[in-house]
Write a protein that holds these residues in place. Structure first.
Motif, PDB file in Angstrom:
ATOM      1  N   GLN A  19      -7.717   1.288 -14.823  1.00  0.00           N
ATOM      2  CA  GLN A  19      -8.185   2.593 -15.277  1.00  0.00           C
ATOM      3  C   GLN A  19      -8.155   2.726 -16.805  1.00  0.00           C
ATOM      4  N   PRO A  20      -6.990   2.539 -17.469  1.00  0.00           N
ATOM      5  CA  PRO A  20      -7.025   2.622 -18.937  1.00  0.00           C
ATOM      6  C   PRO A  20      -7.806   1.481 -19.585  1.00  0.00           C
ATOM      7  N   LEU A  25     -12.393   0.664 -23.020  1.00  0.00           N
ATOM      8  CA  LEU A  25     -13.548  -0.146 -23.403  1.00  0.00           C
ATOM      9  C   LEU A  25     -14.772   0.708 -23.687  1.00  0.00           C
ATOM     10  N   ILE A  26     -15.002   1.715 -22.857  1.00  0.00           N
ATOM     11  CA  ILE A  26     -16.238   2.491 -22.995  1.00  0.00           C
ATOM     12  C   ILE A  26     -16.062   3.734 -23.855  1.00  0.00           C
ATOM     13  N   ARG A 166     -11.051  -7.981 -24.773  1.00  0.00           N
ATOM     14  CA  ARG A 166     -11.582  -9.109 -23.998  1.00  0.00           C
ATOM     15  C   ARG A 166     -10.483  -9.777 -23.181  1.00  0.00           C
ATOM     16  N   ALA A 167      -9.321  -9.976 -23.802  1.00  0.00           N
ATOM     17  CA  ALA A 167      -8.202 -10.600 -23.087  1.00  0.00           C
ATOM     18  C   ALA A 167      -7.764  -9.733 -21.909  1.00  0.00           C
ATOM     19  N   GLN A 168      -7.769  -8.416 -22.101  1.00  0.00           N
ATOM     20  CA  GLN A 168      -7.359  -7.515 -21.020  1.00  0.00           C
ATOM     21  C   GLN A 168      -8.289  -7.646 -19.818  1.00  0.00           C
ATOM     22  N   THR A 169      -9.593  -7.646 -20.045  1.00  0.00           N
ATOM     23  CA  THR A 169     -10.529  -7.750 -18.924  1.00  0.00           C
ATOM     24  C   THR A 169     -10.424  -9.104 -18.236  1.00  0.00           C
ATOM     25  N   THR A 674      -9.803  -3.745 -34.914  1.00  0.00           N
ATOM     26  CA  THR A 674     -11.162  -4.231 -34.700  1.00  0.00           C
ATOM     27  C   THR A 674     -11.728  -3.524 -33.474  1.00  0.00           C
ATOM     28  N   ASP A 675     -12.989  -3.777 -33.183  1.00  0.00           N
ATOM     29  CA  ASP A 675     -13.574  -3.206 -31.967  1.00  0.00           C
ATOM     30  C   ASP A 675     -12.905  -3.763 -30.723  1.00  0.00           C
TER      31      ASP A 675
END
Length: 685
Positions: A19-20, A25-26, A166-169, A674-675
């Motif tokens: 969820q977080p 991300l979005i 990216r690492a989280q996903t 960073t983004d």
């Protein structure tokens, strides 16, 4: 039981960890608004409802072997959607309410995995109940909520600070594959169990159990839905209040949701956690405080006190709702119906707060509505299912007394709401929040002003007297960072870009020959700036207003060659994170002239943003200076903090030598944002 417990724990952990992750991300794609998280919560609740509906229908209409086969097939299909990375095509190209776009994005990105994770706990609890004599599946429900709470707490403390987006996903997707293997093993074991001795034993016992326990009626099911909806409304409305006054960040998403889950754990783990008489007394006390702080005394109570009150209110109300739900839960063979009705209530609450309330109400009135419901609905449960020693007469007297008090509180809340509406010129609300305007000081027309408040934050004022209405006010006085930047080199025409419109106060610095280009994501703010205030109409410079997220708009535009670019966009009490990253600064300086100045508004109660901007400026080869200016009550100037970033050596030397700016001291342990990475906990004041 260990296999069932591990699978349920893993599914619940991944369910609430994603969820977080996905919301963060979005968030930058939709302006960093608190409404993004509320819309995400709506999606999560509706997906949970669909998952519970699938579990209920599977248990009721399919043979045991087919249940396992169907679930195995769907699990294998969901693996094809990994990794859970949103497609860039979902970024909005136009302004407006993005609710449907967010829901579509979430459906295509995590829809099937989230649906299956939602269905796992009720489905496996039903399997476990059918496979074990005297099974107590509600302890597994408490275990699943404990896993959810652990997932939420770990995100802002252990995941967000140390892992990129990216690492989280990627790690979540890898963990989901491991869950698929675990759930597949559980389904196969259940299939074998149903074919063997335990299935026969269970079937022999079912008629006896069914005869001993009455099937829940529609009146009881309606109570389940109402209690769950009440708790859901309170969860979302408290989250709204927290995020609009502070910042839409994972930590403040986690706090209300964690409290909500904690009450589920307490109430369904064992009956002794919920003491009805004590929590009803606490509820009365919270109602009195809410009536005072929320509408009568919010101007004199510190925000930390308000946050504490909201957290306490949510805890007590959810304990009452979930405690009474636990009292009227059915026999284990009806648990999928029970969970389905709870999920339906959660979805009803989500639809009410996220979709209906912004169109029905001009302010955040769903909170007092939810609190009033939290008093009335448990009364029905208590009257229907009273403590054993109560006589019918005593039960009726207690219910009437409590209902009378609830009516008094409701009248006070409604009166306070109507009173606050009468004090405002304008009250309006949309996806991006609630805003209002009000006049003050009318007894002395020369100093009368009109204020614009968005959420709980004053976003600007204007003098009403024609002689003074072009004077800058609020955070934008001549001695503020942005004022000093705009007053440099006054002889030549300038091109000025501004991310965030507010009421257009900075247009008061415009002169003939200048060009001012505002970027504003909220169409309601644009309307208010043009109808309630006159800064834009009075500006002698050429003025354009671009509707949409400032960063996304700048990404699509060719270089604007601005002399000065002002970033003054706020969500709650904080600048949206996506406007403070290295990539954002690179974009800003692409739109600035060689010696152009970037001015970023960082006035903030809780976050020290200046060190982050220093690092971002350095990544672009520029130097950042801090300008802190005190307020002036007579001139309606607020104390304010700005960061000015530029590569112009002459401007830097002048600012430092004259003493109105200073260099920013680095903060130990702070990494550039960073983004793909940011960490708000590291910059808490």
């Amino acid at each position: 039981m260990l296999l069932y417990a591990l699978t349920i724990f893993a599914s619940a952990f991944l369910l609430f960890q994603v969820q977080p992750i996905i919301a963060r991300l979005i968030l930058p794609w939709f302006g960093g608004s608190a409404g993004v998280w509320i819309t995400c919560l709506l999606f999560f609740q509706v997906a949970l409802l669909l998952g519970y509906l699938y579990a209920h229908g599977t248990i009721r209409y399919l043979a045991p072997k087919r249940q396992a086969l169907l679930h195995l097939g769907l699990l294998a299909g969901s693996a094809l959607l990994l990794p859970i990375t949103p497609n860039q095509s979902w970024k909005p190209l136009t302004a407006g309410d993005p609710t449907l776009r967010i829901l579509g994005l979430l459906t295509t990105t995590i829809g099937l995995p989230y649906f299956l994770l939602s269905a796992t706990s009720p489905l496996l609890q039903a399997w476990y109940t059918r496979s074990r004599k005297e099974a107590v599946p509600y302890r597994l429900f408490a275990l699943s909520n404990a896993a959810c709470l652990l997932a939420l707490i770990s995100y802002p403390l252990l995941v967000e600070p140390f892992f990129s987006n990216r690492a989280q996903t990627h790690w979540w997707s890898a963990a989901y594959l491991a869950f698929l293997a675990l759930c597949g093993a559980t389904a196969l074991r259940q299939r074998r169990t149903e074919s063997g001795r335990l299935r026969a034993a269970t079937e022999a016992e079912e008629p006896v159990t069914a005869a001993a326990k009455a099937r829940p009626g529609w009146d009881l099911m309606a109570l389940w839905v109402a209690m769950a909806a009440c708790a859901s409304i309170l969860l979302l409305s408290v989250t709204n209040h927290l995020t609009k006054n502070v910042a839409p960040i994972p930590f403040l998403w986690v706090l209300p949701l964690g409290i909500y889950l904690l009450t589920l754990i307490f109430c369904f783990d064992r009956p002794g956690w919920y003491k009805r008489q004590w929590y009803l007394l606490l509820l009365v006390a919270d109602l009195v405080l809410l009536a005072y702080v929320l509408f009568l005394g919010s101007g004199i109570v510190h925000l930390k006190v308000v946050i504490t009150l909201f957290a306490s209110l949510l805890l007590v109300c959810c304990m009452v709702c979930h405690g009474e739900l636990a009292h009227i839960k059915p026999a284990p063979q009806y648990l999928t119906s029970f969970y389905l009705m709870m999920a339906l209530g959660g979805a009803v609450g989500g639809v009410f707060v996220a979709l209906a309330a912004p169109h029905l109400f001009s302010g955040y009135y769903e909170l007092p509505i939810g609190v009033a419901a939290c008093v009335f609905i448990p009364l029905l449960v208590i009257y229907r299912n009273p403590p054993k020693p109560y006589t019918r007469s005593a039960r009726l007297q207690a219910t009437v007394a409590m209902m009378g008090f609830a009516l008094v509180i409701l009248v006070v809340l409604i009166t306070a709401i109507r009173g606050s509406m009468g004090q405002h010129r304008l009250l309006a609300r949309n996806f991006y929040g609630a805003l209002w305007t009000a006049d003050s000081g009318l007894e002395t027309p020369e100093n009368a002003t009109r204020a614009f408040v968005h959420g709980g934050i004053n976003h600007g004022e204007q003098f009403l007297a024609s002689r003074k209405r072009r004077q800058p006010t609020a955070y934008y006085g001549p001695q503020s960072g942005v004022g000093l930047a705009l007053l440099q080199d006054p002889a030549r025409p300038r091109r000025v870009g501004l991310i965030g419109l507010g009421v257009g106060i900075l247009a008061s610095y415009g002169r003939p020959g200048d060009y001012y280009r505002f970027y504003e994501i909220n169409p309601l703010v644009i309307r208010v700036a043009n109808t309630e205030f006159s800064f834009l109409k009075d500006c002698p410079a050429r003025v354009d207003v671009v509707e949409g997220d400032g960063r996304l708009a700048l990404e699509r535009e060719p270089s604007q060659e601005f002399d000065i670019l002002v970033a003054d966009a706020f969500s709650g009490d904080a600048v949206p994170v996506h406007l403070l990253t290295e990539q954002a600064f690179a974009l800003y300086f692409r739109h600035l002239k060689k010696n152009g100045i970037l001015a970023v508004h960082v006035t903030n109660t809780y976050l020290d943003l200046a060190p982050i901007l220093q690092l971002a400026a350095a990544s672009a080869g520029k130097e950042a200076l801090l300008v802190a200016s005190p307020g002036d009550k007579e001139k309606h100037f607020f104390s304010t903090v700005w960061v000015l970033a530029t590569g112009c050596r002459e401007f830097i030397d002048k600012a430092l030598s004259e003493g109105w700016a200073r260099r920013i001291e680095p903060r130990p342990g702070v990494r550039p944002w960073t983004d793909d990475y940011s960490n708000l906990l590291a910059i808490l004041k």
